[in-house]
Write a protein that holds these residues in place. Structure first.
Motif, PDB file in Angstrom:
ATOM      1  N   LEU A  62     146.099  76.015  92.718  1.00 34.24           N
ATOM      2  CA  LEU A  62     144.806  76.093  92.050  1.00 34.24           C
ATOM      3  C   LEU A  62     143.643  75.604  92.912  1.00 34.24           C
ATOM      4  CD1 LEU A  62     145.918  74.794  88.541  1.00 34.24           C
ATOM      5  CD2 LEU A  62     145.505  77.159  89.227  1.00 34.24           C
ATOM      6  N   GLY A  63     143.910  74.838  93.945  1.00 34.78           N
ATOM      7  CA  GLY A  63     142.847  74.315  94.790  1.00 34.78           C
ATOM      8  C   GLY A  63     142.109  73.172  94.126  1.00 34.78           C
ATOM      9  N   GLY A  64     140.929  72.859  94.653  1.00 34.39           N
ATOM     10  CA  GLY A  64     140.118  71.788  94.096  1.00 34.39           C
ATOM     11  C   GLY A  64     140.373  70.467  94.776  1.00 34.39           C
ATOM     12  N   LYS A  65     140.318  69.398  93.976  1.00 35.96           N
ATOM     13  CA  LYS A  65     140.529  68.048  94.513  1.00 35.96           C
ATOM     14  C   LYS A  65     141.216  67.178  93.475  1.00 35.96           C
ATOM     15  CE  LYS A  65     136.033  66.336  93.012  1.00 35.96           C
ATOM     16  NZ  LYS A  65     135.437  67.585  92.598  1.00 35.96           N
ATOM     17  N   LEU A  66     141.825  66.112  93.962  1.00 34.59           N
ATOM     18  CA  LEU A  66     142.414  65.095  93.097  1.00 34.59           C
ATOM     19  C   LEU A  66     141.763  63.774  93.476  1.00 34.59           C
ATOM     20  CD1 LEU A  66     145.017  64.639  91.095  1.00 34.59           C
ATOM     21  CD2 LEU A  66     145.701  63.257  93.043  1.00 34.59           C
ATOM     22  N   LEU A  67     141.172  63.095  92.494  1.00 30.42           N
ATOM     23  CA  LEU A  67     140.585  61.775  92.691  1.00 30.42           C
ATOM     24  C   LEU A  67     141.419  60.766  91.921  1.00 30.42           C
ATOM     25  CD1 LEU A  67     136.817  62.618  92.072  1.00 30.42           C
ATOM     26  CD2 LEU A  67     138.046  62.587  94.245  1.00 30.42           C
ATOM     27  N   TRP A  68     141.556  59.554  92.443  1.00 35.19           N
ATOM     28  CA  TRP A  68     142.339  58.515  91.761  1.00 35.19           C
ATOM     29  C   TRP A  68     141.670  57.161  91.978  1.00 35.19           C
ATOM     30  CZ3 TRP A  68     144.051  54.512  94.711  1.00 35.19           C
ATOM     31  CH2 TRP A  68     144.125  54.739  96.091  1.00 35.19           C
ATOM     32  N   PHE A  69     141.964  56.242  91.062  1.00 34.52           N
ATOM     33  CA  PHE A  69     141.568  54.850  91.250  1.00 34.52           C
ATOM     34  C   PHE A  69     142.599  53.970  90.575  1.00 34.52           C
ATOM     35  CE2 PHE A  69     139.393  56.132  87.363  1.00 34.52           C
ATOM     36  CZ  PHE A  69     139.604  55.064  86.508  1.00 34.52           C
ATOM     37  N   GLU A  70     142.666  52.711  91.025  1.00 35.57           N
ATOM     38  CA  GLU A  70     143.605  51.735  90.463  1.00 35.57           C
ATOM     39  C   GLU A  70     142.842  50.526  89.931  1.00 35.57           C
ATOM     40  OE1 GLU A  70     146.621  50.436  93.132  1.00 35.57           O
ATOM     41  OE2 GLU A  70     147.749  52.292  92.942  1.00 35.57           O
ATOM     42  N   LEU A  71     143.330  50.029  88.809  1.00 40.69           N
ATOM     43  CA  LEU A  71     142.819  48.796  88.213  1.00 40.69           C
ATOM     44  C   LEU A  71     143.964  47.801  88.147  1.00 40.69           C
ATOM     45  CD1 LEU A  71     140.986  50.394  85.178  1.00 40.69           C
ATOM     46  CD2 LEU A  71     139.934  49.601  87.296  1.00 40.69           C
ATOM     47  N   GLY A  72     143.673  46.563  88.494  1.00 38.81           N
ATOM     48  CA  GLY A  72     144.692  45.523  88.402  1.00 38.81           C
ATOM     49  C   GLY A  72     144.245  44.439  87.455  1.00 38.81           C
ATOM     50  N   ARG A  73     145.154  43.537  87.149  1.00 41.93           N
ATOM     51  CA  ARG A  73     144.798  42.398  86.296  1.00 41.93           C
ATOM     52  C   ARG A  73     143.867  41.491  87.061  1.00 41.93           C
ATOM     53  NH1 ARG A  73     149.185  41.062  82.138  1.00 41.93           N
ATOM     54  NH2 ARG A  73     150.479  42.901  82.218  1.00 41.93           N
ATOM     55  N   ARG A  74     142.830  41.052  86.370  1.00 41.41           N
ATOM     56  CA  ARG A  74     141.872  40.130  86.977  1.00 41.41           C
ATOM     57  C   ARG A  74     141.658  38.961  86.039  1.00 41.41           C
ATOM     58  NH1 ARG A  74     137.016  43.913  89.283  1.00 41.41           N
ATOM     59  NH2 ARG A  74     138.297  45.166  90.651  1.00 41.41           N
ATOM     60  N   PRO A  75     141.290  37.815  86.576  1.00 38.62           N
ATOM     61  CA  PRO A  75     140.962  36.677  85.708  1.00 38.62           C
ATOM     62  C   PRO A  75     139.782  37.027  84.809  1.00 38.62           C
ATOM     63  CG  PRO A  75     141.157  35.987  87.997  1.00 38.62           C
ATOM     64  CD  PRO A  75     141.232  37.485  87.984  1.00 38.62           C
ATOM     65  N   GLU A  76     139.744  36.472  83.610  1.00 32.12           N
ATOM     66  CA  GLU A  76     138.681  36.734  82.635  1.00 32.12           C
ATOM     67  C   GLU A  76     137.292  36.525  83.243  1.00 32.12           C
ATOM     68  OE1 GLU A  76     138.386  37.719  79.334  1.00 32.12           O
ATOM     69  OE2 GLU A  76     140.459  38.383  79.567  1.00 32.12           O
ATOM     70  N   ALA A  77     137.147  35.508  84.092  1.00 33.44           N
ATOM     71  CA  ALA A  77     135.823  35.184  84.647  1.00 33.44           C
ATOM     72  C   ALA A  77     135.224  36.342  85.429  1.00 33.44           C
ATOM     73  CB  ALA A  77     135.936  33.952  85.526  1.00 33.44           C
ATOM     74  N   GLU A  78     136.041  37.179  86.039  1.00 33.17           N
ATOM     75  CA  GLU A  78     135.517  38.290  86.830  1.00 33.17           C
ATOM     76  C   GLU A  78     134.861  39.353  85.969  1.00 33.17           C
ATOM     77  OE1 GLU A  78     137.634  39.953  90.119  1.00 33.17           O
ATOM     78  OE2 GLU A  78     138.979  38.246  90.161  1.00 33.17           O
ATOM     79  N   PHE A  79     135.167  39.380  84.673  1.00 37.75           N
ATOM     80  CA  PHE A  79     134.601  40.391  83.815  1.00 37.75           C
ATOM     81  C   PHE A  79     133.359  39.916  83.084  1.00 37.75           C
ATOM     82  CE2 PHE A  79     138.935  42.087  84.147  1.00 37.75           C
ATOM     83  CZ  PHE A  79     138.594  43.366  84.575  1.00 37.75           C
ATOM     84  N   ALA A  80     132.911  38.695  83.355  1.00 35.15           N
ATOM     85  CA  ALA A  80     131.703  38.188  82.703  1.00 35.15           C
ATOM     86  C   ALA A  80     130.492  38.783  83.427  1.00 35.15           C
ATOM     87  CB  ALA A  80     131.670  36.674  82.776  1.00 35.15           C
ATOM     88  N   PHE A  81     129.651  39.486  82.672  1.00 31.42           N
ATOM     89  CA  PHE A  81     128.458  40.095  83.250  1.00 31.42           C
ATOM     90  C   PHE A  81     127.227  39.312  82.802  1.00 31.42           C
ATOM     91  CE2 PHE A  81     131.469  43.605  83.099  1.00 31.42           C
ATOM     92  CZ  PHE A  81     131.333  44.096  84.400  1.00 31.42           C
ATOM     93  N   ALA A  82     126.293  39.128  83.720  1.00 31.51           N
ATOM     94  CA  ALA A  82     125.042  38.457  83.375  1.00 31.51           C
ATOM     95  C   ALA A  82     124.173  39.403  82.574  1.00 31.51           C
ATOM     96  CB  ALA A  82     124.325  38.022  84.642  1.00 31.51           C
TER      97      ALA A  82
END
Length: 83
Positions: A62-82
């Motif tokens: 079919l052609g085209g492209k394949l894009l991927w990304f990975e998410l890992g476990r992170r400490p809660e503090a990393e997800f705190a946004f100002a």
């Protein structure tokens, strides 16, 4: 893939690999689209949250492209946004 990680892959028929998938993850910020743009924010979210990503052209079938990304476990503090 290591335990505790999620890999998401997406395929489409357009062979163009967009930034940031065209380069390995870096500490340099991805410049978002202008506020009045109708698209482009999804890739910013990937760059802000993903640990790794990539993409490649799919030539056979079919052609085209394949894009991927990975998410890992992170400490809660990393997800705190100002606010």
């Amino acid at each position: 893939m290591r335990e505790g990680r999620l890999r998401v892959s997406v395929w489409d028929t357009n062979p163009v690999i967009p930034a940031p998938f065209d380069k390995p993850p870096t500490l340099l910020p991805f410049l978002p689209e202008p506020d009045d743009s109708t698209g482009g924010r999804g890739l910013l979210l990937v760059q802000l949250c993903a640990d790794s990503w990539g993409g490649f052209s799919v030539g056979a079938g079919l052609g085209g492209k394949l894009l991927w990304f990975e998410l890992g476990r992170r400490p809660e503090a990393e997800f705190a946004f100002a606010a």
